[in-house]
Motif scaffolding. Structure first.
Motif, mmCIF file in Angstrom:
data_model
loop_
_atom_site.group_PDB
_atom_site.id
_atom_site.type_symbol
_atom_site.label_atom_id
_atom_site.label_comp_id
_atom_site.label_asym_id
_atom_site.label_seq_id
_atom_site.Cartn_x
_atom_site.Cartn_y
_atom_site.Cartn_z
ATOM 1 N N PRO A 177 0.580 -1.553 -0.374
ATOM 2 C CA PRO A 177 -0.331 0.029 0.572
ATOM 3 C C PRO A 177 0.634 1.344 0.197
ATOM 4 C CG PRO A 177 -1.068 -1.804 1.578
ATOM 5 C CD PRO A 177 0.143 -2.098 1.293
ATOM 6 N N MET A 178 0.507 2.741 -0.808
ATOM 7 C CA MET A 178 1.211 3.580 -1.098
ATOM 8 C C MET A 178 0.043 4.476 -0.513
ATOM 9 S SD MET A 178 3.395 2.564 -3.948
ATOM 10 C CE MET A 178 2.171 2.396 -5.379
ATOM 11 N N ALA A 179 1.166 5.627 0.089
ATOM 12 C CA ALA A 179 0.033 6.780 -0.010
ATOM 13 C C ALA A 179 0.248 8.190 -1.034
ATOM 14 C CB ALA A 179 1.042 7.692 1.128
ATOM 15 N N ALA A 180 -0.952 8.576 -0.811
ATOM 16 C CA ALA A 180 -0.219 9.369 -2.532
ATOM 17 C C ALA A 180 0.556 11.537 -1.745
ATOM 18 C CB ALA A 180 -1.865 9.860 -2.891
ATOM 19 N N GLY A 181 1.226 11.260 -3.139
ATOM 20 C CA GLY A 181 2.126 12.760 -2.466
ATOM 21 C C GLY A 181 1.644 13.988 -3.409
ATOM 22 N N ARG A 182 2.248 15.293 -3.784
ATOM 23 C CA ARG A 182 2.482 15.365 -4.739
ATOM 24 C C ARG A 182 2.018 15.282 -6.212
ATOM 25 N NH1 ARG A 182 6.103 17.988 -1.594
ATOM 26 N NH2 ARG A 182 6.970 17.528 -4.073
ATOM 27 N N GLY A 194 -11.916 19.422 -0.568
ATOM 28 C CA GLY A 194 -11.610 20.724 0.593
ATOM 29 C C GLY A 194 -11.138 20.203 1.599
ATOM 30 N N ALA A 195 -10.414 18.866 1.048
ATOM 31 C CA ALA A 195 -9.513 18.445 2.365
ATOM 32 C C ALA A 195 -8.293 18.981 2.128
ATOM 33 C CB ALA A 195 -9.073 16.724 2.810
ATOM 34 N N ARG A 196 -7.839 18.127 3.220
ATOM 35 C CA ARG A 196 -6.133 18.770 3.448
ATOM 36 C C ARG A 196 -4.673 17.095 2.398
ATOM 37 N NH1 ARG A 196 -4.356 20.395 8.307
ATOM 38 N NH2 ARG A 196 -6.354 19.473 9.261
ATOM 39 N N ASN A 197 -3.978 16.897 1.649
ATOM 40 C CA ASN A 197 -3.204 15.459 1.752
ATOM 41 C C ASN A 197 -2.422 16.000 3.347
ATOM 42 O OD1 ASN A 197 -1.954 13.611 1.244
ATOM 43 N ND2 ASN A 197 -0.861 14.682 -0.987
ATOM 44 N N ALA A 198 -2.057 15.136 3.783
ATOM 45 C CA ALA A 198 -1.018 14.753 4.828
ATOM 46 C C ALA A 198 0.562 14.697 4.278
ATOM 47 C CB ALA A 198 -2.047 13.326 5.802
ATOM 48 N N PHE A 199 0.169 14.160 3.561
ATOM 49 C CA PHE A 199 1.601 13.685 2.542
ATOM 50 C C PHE A 199 1.798 13.952 1.601
ATOM 51 C CE2 PHE A 199 0.297 9.993 5.066
ATOM 52 C CZ PHE A 199 1.498 9.438 5.114
ATOM 53 N N ALA A 200 1.155 15.604 1.323
ATOM 54 C CA ALA A 200 1.970 16.726 0.431
ATOM 55 C C ALA A 200 3.524 16.879 0.208
ATOM 56 C CB ALA A 200 1.616 17.910 0.740
ATOM 57 N N SER A 201 4.316 16.432 1.469
ATOM 58 C CA SER A 201 5.489 16.291 1.898
ATOM 59 C C SER A 201 6.476 15.871 0.236
ATOM 60 C CB SER A 201 6.634 16.425 2.550
ATOM 61 O OG SER A 201 6.168 14.834 2.848
ATOM 62 N N PHE A 202 6.147 14.890 -0.295
ATOM 63 C CA PHE A 202 7.112 14.711 -1.284
ATOM 64 C C PHE A 202 5.899 14.304 -2.152
ATOM 65 C CE2 PHE A 202 4.930 10.858 1.037
ATOM 66 C CZ PHE A 202 3.790 10.104 0.056
ATOM 67 N N ASN A 203 6.731 13.972 -3.527
ATOM 68 C CA ASN A 203 5.743 13.456 -5.279
ATOM 69 C C ASN A 203 5.438 11.846 -5.812
ATOM 70 O OD1 ASN A 203 6.149 16.208 -6.354
ATOM 71 N ND2 ASN A 203 8.543 16.009 -6.246
ATOM 72 N N GLY A 204 4.850 11.980 -6.570
ATOM 73 C CA GLY A 204 4.374 10.336 -6.264
ATOM 74 C C GLY A 204 3.550 9.668 -5.135
ATOM 75 N N TYR A 205 3.749 8.623 -5.607
ATOM 76 C CA TYR A 205 2.934 7.747 -4.604
ATOM 77 C C TYR A 205 4.753 7.039 -4.161
ATOM 78 C CZ TYR A 205 -1.568 8.034 -6.664
ATOM 79 O OH TYR A 205 -2.955 8.661 -7.252
ATOM 80 N N LYS A 206 4.107 6.487 -2.641
ATOM 81 C CA LYS A 206 5.649 6.510 -2.162
ATOM 82 C C LYS A 206 4.835 5.204 -1.038
ATOM 83 C CE LYS A 206 8.695 9.091 -2.981
ATOM 84 N NZ LYS A 206 9.612 10.297 -1.874
ATOM 85 N N ALA A 207 5.356 4.690 -0.591
ATOM 86 C CA ALA A 207 5.059 3.332 0.671
ATOM 87 C C ALA A 207 5.820 4.066 2.050
ATOM 88 C CB ALA A 207 5.691 1.703 0.572
ATOM 89 N N VAL A 208 4.852 4.026 2.735
ATOM 90 C CA VAL A 208 5.109 4.771 4.230
ATOM 91 C C VAL A 208 5.330 4.245 5.421
ATOM 92 C CG1 VAL A 208 4.476 7.361 2.990
ATOM 93 C CG2 VAL A 208 3.408 5.435 4.610
ATOM 94 N N GLY A 209 6.163 4.248 6.366
ATOM 95 C CA GLY A 209 6.066 3.725 7.949
ATOM 96 C C GLY A 209 5.857 3.992 8.239
ATOM 97 N N ALA A 210 6.225 3.447 9.514
ATOM 98 C CA ALA A 210 4.877 3.184 10.683
ATOM 99 C C ALA A 210 5.201 4.979 11.800
ATOM 100 C CB ALA A 210 4.900 2.663 11.645
ATOM 101 N N GLU A 211 6.744 5.009 11.648
ATOM 102 C CA GLU A 211 7.093 6.736 11.886
ATOM 103 C C GLU A 211 6.779 7.943 11.117
ATOM 104 O OE1 GLU A 211 10.960 9.253 12.903
ATOM 105 O OE2 GLU A 211 10.912 7.153 12.226
ATOM 106 N N ALA A 212 6.666 7.462 9.700
ATOM 107 C CA ALA A 212 6.329 8.778 8.522
ATOM 108 C C ALA A 212 4.345 9.192 9.197
ATOM 109 C CB ALA A 212 6.540 8.473 7.476
#
Length: 298
Positions: A177-182, A194-212
């Motif tokens: 599973p991956m999160a959607a970035g910019r 009308g929401a905010r992307n929690a993962f707008a700090s990176f581009n594209g789709y990326k797998a994110v770990g527990a800490e992130a």
């Protein structure tokens, strides 16, 4: 009386013949791309359509057609087996070499260049309508779509405060599973609703770990129906590392959307974005909705 009956019968026969000729003249067409297929359906222009790609599954009349494969991995042999005279293809269709091969053997390839972009939807509709000679119907559909976008904007303007911090989860069976970035379709629909992307700090789709996940602390998870099925359902979703320790995980705050209705960027997308906006702002649980987006709380 007999004369009038003959005239009416003659008129009826003429109209029937004209209708049959119109049907006979519709070229055998294969449509590639769910957005293009849905536009054709909304324009009532599916006559002559004999095939589709895997992504084109709406409406049922389209889904019932034989598929020629995935739109990005087309093969000339599969398409030619349907003896098409014309292809109408979306921007993502390919490979280009296959489309060129089809053109080389005499198949007309109509390319709809407008891709997965909300702002381009009116132009996409007009391009499809122009390709099939239904400009007036295209203009009428564009008016409907623009009215829905205006309603969505009005919804956003009347809500109080900033929208929730959302994580758009992309998942398919067998993939991480991956999160959607910019610069993703996921971010586009988050912001349009009308929401905010929690993962707008990176581009594209990326797998994110527990800490992130814990650090960005999304308040809600947005997933597609097939994506949720791909990871084994809602129970497995909350088992993803770190997700249970986020505000979304604590509240089990999940919004599920129909894949193509939301991400196909076709005629259903504006209505689905309105449903997403409502789901993000509502505490109502609705797990019976068959289209659009609905909130799931547990």
């Amino acid at each position: 009386m007999k004369r009038w009956r003959c005239l009416l019968l003659g008129l009826g026969a003429g109209l029937l013949l004209g209708y049959q000729v119109a049907l006979a003249e519709a070229p055998r067409t294969v449509v590639i791309g769910s957005d293009v297929a849905e536009i054709l359906a909304m324009l009532d222009a599916l006559e002559g359509v004999v095939g589709r790609d895997d992504t084109s599954q709406y409406p049922e009349r389209v889904a019932a057609l034989p598929s020629v494969g995935y739109l990005r991995q087309l093969a000339a042999e599969g398409i030619l087996s349907l003896a098409p005279e014309r292809l109408i293809v979306g921007a993502a269709a390919g490979p280009r070499e296959v489309l060129a091969q089809l053109e080389a053997v005499g198949v007309e390839v109509v390319r709809i260049e407008q891709g997965a972009n909300l702002a381009a939807l009116p132009a996409k509709i007009r391009a499809v309508a122009s390709a099939i000679g239904r400009d007036d119907a295209g203009d009428a559909l564009v008016s409907e779509i623009e009215a829905k976008f205006a309603t969505l904007e009005a919804q956003r303007q009347t809500t109080q405060g900033p929208g929730p911090s959302a994580m758009f989860l992309l998942s398919h069976s067998g993939m991480t599973p991956m999160a959607a970035g910019r610069d993703t379709a996921g971010q586009a629909v988050i912001e349009a609703a009308g929401a905010r992307n929690a993962f707008a700090s990176f581009n594209g789709y990326k797998a994110v770990g527990a800490e992130a996940l814990v650090n960005v602390a999304p308040e809600v998870v947005i997933a597609t129906r097939s994506g949720l099925e791909g990871i084994g359902g809602e129970a497995q979703l909350w088992q993803l590392p770190g997700l249970a320790m986020t505000p979304a995980g604590h509240a089990r705050n999940l919004v599920v959307c129909d894949d193509q209705a939301l991400l196909g960027f076709g005629p259903r997308t504006p209505t689905t974005l309105m449903a997403l906006h409502s789901a993000l702002r509502s505490a109502v649980t609705d797990t019976t909705n068959e289209e659009g987006c609905w909130r799931v709380t547990s």
